[in-house]
Design a protein around this motif. Structure first.
Motif, short mmCIF file in Angstrom:
data_model
loop_
_atom_site.label_atom_id
_atom_site.label_comp_id
_atom_site.label_asym_id
_atom_site.label_seq_id
_atom_site.Cartn_x
_atom_site.Cartn_y
_atom_site.Cartn_z
N TRP A 6 0.00 21.00 -18.18
CA TRP A 6 1.27 20.35 -17.86
C TRP A 6 1.29 19.94 -16.39
N GLU A 7 2.11 18.93 -16.09
CA GLU A 7 2.16 18.40 -14.73
C GLU A 7 3.53 17.80 -14.49
N PHE A 8 3.81 17.50 -13.22
CA PHE A 8 4.96 16.69 -12.90
C PHE A 8 4.55 15.22 -13.00
N PRO A 9 5.47 14.34 -13.36
CA PRO A 9 5.11 12.93 -13.49
C PRO A 9 4.44 12.40 -12.22
N ASN A 10 3.37 11.66 -12.39
CA ASN A 10 2.65 11.14 -11.23
C ASN A 10 1.97 9.83 -11.58
N VAL A 11 1.74 9.03 -10.57
CA VAL A 11 1.05 7.75 -10.75
C VAL A 11 0.06 7.56 -9.61
N GLU A 12 -1.01 6.82 -9.88
CA GLU A 12 -1.95 6.48 -8.83
C GLU A 12 -1.40 5.31 -8.02
N ILE A 13 -1.54 5.41 -6.71
CA ILE A 13 -1.03 4.35 -5.85
C ILE A 13 -2.17 3.77 -5.03
N ASN A 14 -1.94 2.59 -4.47
CA ASN A 14 -2.96 1.90 -3.68
C ASN A 14 -3.08 2.56 -2.33
N GLN A 15 -4.25 3.16 -2.05
CA GLN A 15 -4.41 3.90 -0.80
C GLN A 15 -4.49 2.98 0.42
N HIS A 16 -4.68 1.69 0.18
CA HIS A 16 -4.79 0.75 1.30
C HIS A 16 -3.47 0.03 1.57
N PHE A 17 -2.41 0.44 0.87
CA PHE A 17 -1.14 -0.25 1.02
C PHE A 17 -0.03 0.78 1.19
N LEU A 18 0.75 0.64 2.24
CA LEU A 18 1.84 1.58 2.50
C LEU A 18 2.98 1.29 1.55
N MET A 19 3.18 2.17 0.58
CA MET A 19 4.17 1.93 -0.46
C MET A 19 5.49 2.61 -0.12
N GLY A 20 6.58 1.85 -0.26
CA GLY A 20 7.90 2.41 -0.05
C GLY A 20 8.47 2.96 -1.33
N LYS A 21 9.71 3.48 -1.24
CA LYS A 21 10.34 4.11 -2.40
C LYS A 21 10.49 3.14 -3.57
N SER A 22 10.85 1.89 -3.27
CA SER A 22 11.10 0.94 -4.35
C SER A 22 9.82 0.63 -5.12
N GLN A 23 8.69 0.51 -4.40
CA GLN A 23 7.43 0.23 -5.09
C GLN A 23 7.01 1.41 -5.97
N ILE A 24 7.21 2.63 -5.45
CA ILE A 24 6.84 3.82 -6.23
C ILE A 24 7.73 3.94 -7.47
N THR A 25 9.03 3.68 -7.28
CA THR A 25 9.95 3.69 -8.42
C THR A 25 9.52 2.68 -9.49
N ASP A 26 9.11 1.50 -9.05
CA ASP A 26 8.64 0.47 -9.98
C ASP A 26 7.40 0.93 -10.75
N LEU A 27 6.50 1.66 -10.07
CA LEU A 27 5.29 2.15 -10.72
C LEU A 27 5.62 3.15 -11.85
N PHE A 28 6.59 4.03 -11.59
CA PHE A 28 6.99 4.98 -12.63
C PHE A 28 7.63 4.26 -13.82
N LYS A 29 8.41 3.21 -13.53
CA LYS A 29 9.03 2.43 -14.59
C LYS A 29 7.94 1.74 -15.42
N GLU A 30 6.96 1.17 -14.71
CA GLU A 30 5.89 0.44 -15.39
C GLU A 30 5.00 1.37 -16.21
N SER A 31 4.70 2.56 -15.66
CA SER A 31 3.75 3.48 -16.31
C SER A 31 4.39 4.27 -17.45
#
Length: 364
Positions: free
Chosen positions: A269-294
């Motif tokens: 078991w885990e907490f929800p998580n997504v892989e993010i682009n390590q070369h791009f500084l992601m803000g809250k809105s981009q991370i929120t969008d990733l969870f919605k997409e995934s």
């Protein structure tokens, strides 16, 4: 292979056996799996000791045997409880294979661990080393049990200059053990080789002056013990950037997710998580969008509570940890559950997610 083992001719095998086994019987560590030679306990200990230090294994072994004292107990246990018993020990495919193999032993062999090389080697997760360890230690069968410790010890004693990182090299050392092993006490002989590698013939700065078989050691006499064994370096680990969120509903329950049945950390078991682009500084809105997409998950991201690094053999997770909230109408199923902090104790989590939970508890 003949050339690699030419130095066996320089050794009095009988004297080597006597010196090694006498030292082991006088100096061996008191370890819980050595209290008897029960094949089930030997099996569990050997699986746990793969890739893991003895000091780390001891409390896990004691708890595992307390929870599952017999093969039948383990065979009858549900997967969730077995993973919970292994929680934090890592390399979880080990325990999944052990559980599967124990079920086979319980059904096919009446709960008795097989005592022949062919039968025991057919069990899931039982490779040549584990088979040799169980057969020699528990049943007194003169089979080689060649792991990294044994290859290091014998590479020095016999001055073997083969690369121990190559799988094919194991055959060289298995042949050496077959020539050297005591047929009177193969259990003590194999354990002694392992113990020598753990306590005396260590990877760096071996304690040659304390070694009970120093007079038999070609590496020591040639002054090359520090150059052996030959081992090529592994490829560099891959860095992976993740964003994980500890998200709660309006009742304060936390949302957890079960990982797939195959692959890394399967069925944990885990907490929800997504892989993010390590070369791009992601803000809250981009991370929120990733969870919605995934996950089709509408979360309200609150704040960052820290960052965690977790190292695997082949990759490194760099995890940014956030808190957030979500509506309790997010659908629960076999893979998604809302649970309380108290209920966390009933679910098996990888170490990385236990670290996240500690971060979270420190903020509330």
């Amino acid at each position: 292979m003949v050339n690699e083992l030419k130095n066996i001719e320089k050794i009095s095998i009988e004297n080597f056996q006597d010196d090694l086994i006498s030292w082991f019987k006088a100096e061996q560590r008191e370890l819980p799996w050595r209290k008897d030679q029960d094949p089930y306990k030997v099996w569990v200990s050997e699986i746990m000791l793969q890739q893991t230090r003895v000091d780390t294994v001891i409390p896990y072994f004691n708890r595992f045997i307390e929870w599952f004292p017999t093969i039948k107990d383990l065979a009858d246990a549900n997967d969730e409880k077995v993973l919970k018993a292994w929680e934090g020990l890592g390399y979880y495919s080990r325990v999944r294979n052990l559980h599967s193999a124990v079920k086979e032993v319980n059904e096919k062999y009446g709960g008795q661990v097989p005592d022949t090389p062919k039968e025991i080697s057919n069990l899931k997760g039982v490779g040549p080393y584990t088979a040799g360890a169980i057969l020699s230690i528990a049943y007194g069968v003169p089979e080689p049990a060649v792991d990294g410790n044994v290859m290091r010890v014998l590479s020095r004693i016999l001055s073997i200059w083969e690369d121990i990182a190559k799988p094919s090299t194991r055959k060289v050392f298995e042949k050496a053990v077959r020539q050297l092993i005591s047929h009177d006490d193969p259990s003590a002989f194999n354990q002694a080789l392992m113990e020598l590698g753990a306590l005396i013939c260590t990877p760096t700065s071996p304690s040659c002056l304390l070694c009970p078989v120093r007079e038999h050691c070609q590496g020591f006499h040639e002054g090359v013990e520090s150059e052996l064994p030959i081992k090529t370096k592994k490829n560099a680990q891959k860095n992976v950037e993740l964003a994980a969120i500890i998200v709660k509903d309006e009742n304060g329950r936390l949302l957890i997710h079960k990982r797939p049945e195959t692959g890394l950390l399967a069925n944990l078991w885990e907490f929800p998580n997504v892989e993010i682009n390590q070369h791009f500084l992601m803000g809250k809105s981009q991370i929120t969008d990733l969870f919605k997409e995934s996950f089709d998950m509408n979360i309200m991201l609150e704040k960052s509570i820290g960052q965690i690094e977790h190292v695997f053999s082949h990759l490194i997770w760099n995890i940014r940890v956030y808190t957030g909230s979500i509506s309790s109408d997010f659908p629960e199923d076999n893979e998604w559950k809302f649970i309380t902090l108290t209920q966390m104790e009933d679910y098996a989590f990888p170490v990385s997610f236990q670290k996240m939970l500690k971060l979270y508890k420190d903020t509330i």
